[in-house]
Scaffold this active site. Structure first.
Site, PDB file in Angstrom:
ATOM      1  N   ARG A 109      45.515  36.181  31.771  1.00  0.00           N
ATOM      2  CA  ARG A 109      45.728  37.423  32.513  1.00  0.00           C
ATOM      3  C   ARG A 109      46.558  38.427  31.729  1.00  0.00           C
ATOM      4  O   ARG A 109      46.270  39.637  31.753  1.00  0.00           O
ATOM      5  CB  ARG A 109      46.387  37.103  33.853  1.00  0.00           C
ATOM      6  CG  ARG A 109      46.660  38.318  34.748  1.00  0.00           C
ATOM      7  CD  ARG A 109      45.529  39.317  34.815  1.00  0.00           C
ATOM      8  NE  ARG A 109      44.227  38.721  35.112  1.00  0.00           N
ATOM      9  CZ  ARG A 109      43.073  39.314  34.904  1.00  0.00           C
ATOM     10  NH1 ARG A 109      43.030  40.520  34.334  1.00  0.00           N
ATOM     11  NH2 ARG A 109      41.951  38.719  35.210  1.00  0.00           N
ATOM     12  N   LYS A 144      53.233  61.167  29.376  1.00  0.00           N
ATOM     13  CA  LYS A 144      53.000  60.541  30.685  1.00  0.00           C
ATOM     14  C   LYS A 144      52.377  59.155  30.479  1.00  0.00           C
ATOM     15  O   LYS A 144      51.210  58.908  30.784  1.00  0.00           O
ATOM     16  CB  LYS A 144      52.109  61.435  31.544  1.00  0.00           C
ATOM     17  CG  LYS A 144      52.765  62.775  31.866  1.00  0.00           C
ATOM     18  CD  LYS A 144      51.836  63.694  32.634  1.00  0.00           C
ATOM     19  CE  LYS A 144      52.506  65.032  32.905  1.00  0.00           C
ATOM     20  NZ  LYS A 144      51.613  65.995  33.605  1.00  0.00           N
ATOM     21  N   LYS A 176      60.221  73.805  28.258  1.00  0.00           N
ATOM     22  CA  LYS A 176      59.437  73.924  29.481  1.00  0.00           C
ATOM     23  C   LYS A 176      60.083  74.933  30.429  1.00  0.00           C
ATOM     24  O   LYS A 176      61.136  75.508  30.128  1.00  0.00           O
ATOM     25  CB  LYS A 176      59.275  72.551  30.125  1.00  0.00           C
ATOM     26  CG  LYS A 176      58.518  71.568  29.210  1.00  0.00           C
ATOM     27  CD  LYS A 176      58.318  70.213  29.845  1.00  0.00           C
ATOM     28  CE  LYS A 176      57.321  70.248  30.985  1.00  0.00           C
ATOM     29  NZ  LYS A 176      55.950  70.532  30.484  1.00  0.00           N
ATOM     30  N   GLU A 206      56.453  76.381  26.463  1.00  0.00           N
ATOM     31  CA  GLU A 206      55.455  76.490  27.528  1.00  0.00           C
ATOM     32  C   GLU A 206      55.535  77.881  28.151  1.00  0.00           C
ATOM     33  O   GLU A 206      56.629  78.360  28.487  1.00  0.00           O
ATOM     34  CB  GLU A 206      55.741  75.423  28.586  1.00  0.00           C
ATOM     35  CG  GLU A 206      54.873  75.485  29.821  1.00  0.00           C
ATOM     36  CD  GLU A 206      55.323  74.480  30.860  1.00  0.00           C
ATOM     37  OE1 GLU A 206      55.857  74.909  31.914  1.00  0.00           O
ATOM     38  OE2 GLU A 206      55.167  73.269  30.620  1.00  0.00           O
ATOM     39  N   ASP A 227      50.140  77.054  30.068  1.00  0.00           N
ATOM     40  CA  ASP A 227      50.193  76.169  31.228  1.00  0.00           C
ATOM     41  C   ASP A 227      49.393  76.729  32.395  1.00  0.00           C
ATOM     42  O   ASP A 227      49.731  77.776  32.955  1.00  0.00           O
ATOM     43  CB  ASP A 227      51.644  75.956  31.649  1.00  0.00           C
ATOM     44  CG  ASP A 227      51.776  74.937  32.770  1.00  0.00           C
ATOM     45  OD1 ASP A 227      51.104  73.891  32.702  1.00  0.00           O
ATOM     46  OD2 ASP A 227      52.535  75.205  33.719  1.00  0.00           O
TER      47      ASP A 227
END
Length: 289
Positions: A109, A144, A176, A206, A227
Site C-alpha cells: 500500500r 500548493k 503577492k 502579482e 492574476d
C-alpha cells in the site's frame, strides 16, 4: 535569473525520498505490524508480484515507490520494467517484485499510494502540456503541494513535461497582494525587495490590473504574475510588456481554457491543481505466483 526550471527530470536522491518512504511505512505498520498478513502468510512463504497500470497515464516516482519494498525487506528482488516519463497503457506492467510474501504485502500500500499519486500528477501535467503544444508557453506548478512531498511532486511535474516554479519561500521572491497591501504599493514592495533580498534573487510580483502592471514594469520586476485577468487583459499585458519581463498567467485555468490563455502570448501558465487536485492514477499489485 529564472522562475521556471525546465531541464531534465532528474529523480530526487534517496536522501530526499528515503525518509519519506520509511515514515509512510511506519505510519501504516504502527507498533504491531501487518496483523492480517502475519496471521495468514507463513514466515518463509515466497511470492512474485507485478505492479500493473489499471488506466493509461504517465509514469513518475517509480524508483521512490519501489524503495518501499526495499525498505521493508531488503532481500526482495525488484525489477523496474518501465521508466519515469514513459506513457503507459492500461494493463501494462511497470515492475515486478519477488521474494518474501510478507515483504511484498507489507509494503504494497505504501508503494502504490506514492506511485499512484505521482503518476497522477505527471498524467495531468502531460495533458496540460499537450493542450498548449502549439505555443511556446510553459506549464509550471506552484507551492500548493502535499506537505513533505514537494520534491517528489515537483519532480512528477517534470516527468509530465511541465516546469517547476520556485521550490519554496527561500529561492525566489513572489510579491503577492497581501505583501503589496503591507508595503503600500507595487513600486514600494519591489523597492523593498531590491534593497533587502540581493541582486541574485529573482523578483516576481502579482498584479490584478493593467495599472499595477505599469507600476511593476516601471520598477523593473523580473517577472509579473497576471492574476485572474481576462483574456483581453492578458493580451494587452503582453503587448505592453513587450518582452521586458516574464509574464505568468494564473487563476483557475483548466484544460478547457489553458489553450486560449497560451494564445495570448504569456510565457508561463501556473496551475495549482497539478499538485493539489490531480487524481491518482489507478495502479494495482497482483500476486502472480
Amino acid at each position: 535569473m529564472t522562475l521556471a526550471r525546465a531541464g531534465r527530470a532528474t529523480a530526487p536522491s534517496r536522501l530526499i525520498y528515503g525518509p519519506l518512504v520509511r515514515a509512510a511505512l511506519r505510519e501504516d505498520l504502527g507498533d504491531a505490524g501487518d496483523v492480517t498478513t502475519n496471521a495468514i502468510v507463513p514466515t518463509l512463504a515466497r511470492a512474485s508480484a507485478t505492479l500493473v497500470a489499471r488506466a493509461p497515464g504517465r509514469i513518475a516516482g517509480l524508483e521512490a515507490a519501489l524503495f518501499a519494498f526495499h525498505a521493508f525487506e531488503p532481500a526482495l528482488a525488484i525489477d523496474a520494467l518501465r521508466s519515469d516519463g514513459d506513457d503507459i497503457a492500461a494493463g501494462e506492467t511497470l515492475a515486478t517484485v519477488r521474494g518474501s510474501a510478507r515483504g511484498v504485502l507489507g509494503a504494497e500500500r505504501t508503494a502504490l499510494n506514492l506511485l499512484a499519486r505521482l503518476c497522477g500528477i505527471a498524467t495531468m501535467t502531460a495533458a496540460y502540456v499537450r493542450a498548449v503544444a502549439p505555443y511556446p508557453t510553459r506549464i509550471v506548478c506552484t507551492r500548493k503541494t502535499t506537505p513533505g512531498l514537494r520534491a517528489l511532486e515537483k519532480y512528477a511535474v517534470l516527468c509530465g513535461g511541465g516546469a517547476n516554479h520556485r521550490f519554496g519561500l527561500y529561492d525566489a521572491v513572489l510579491i503577492k497582494d497581501n505583501h503589496i497591501a503591507v508595503a503600500g504599493g507595487v513600486a514600494e514592495a519591489i523597492a523593498a525587495v531590491r534593497a533587502g533580498a540581493g541582486h541574485l534573487v529573482a523578483c516576481e510580483v502579482e498584479v490584478d490590473t493593467l495599472a499595477q502592471l505599469h507600476e511593476a514594469l516601471a520598477a523593473r520586476a523580473d517577472a509579473i504574475l497576471l492574476d485572474n485577468m481576462t483574456l483581453e487583459a492578458m493580451r494587452e499585458a503582453v503587448r505592453l510588456t513587450a518582452g521586458r519581463a516574464t509574464l505568468e498567467a494564473s487563476g483557475s485555468i483548466d484544460l478547457e481554457s489553458v489553450g486560449a490563455v497560451a494564445a495570448t502570448g504569456v510565457d508561463l501558465i501556473s496551475v495549482g491543481r497539478l499538485t493539489h487536485s490531480a487524481p491518482a492514477l489507478d495502479i494495482g499489485l497482483d500476486i502472480v505466483s
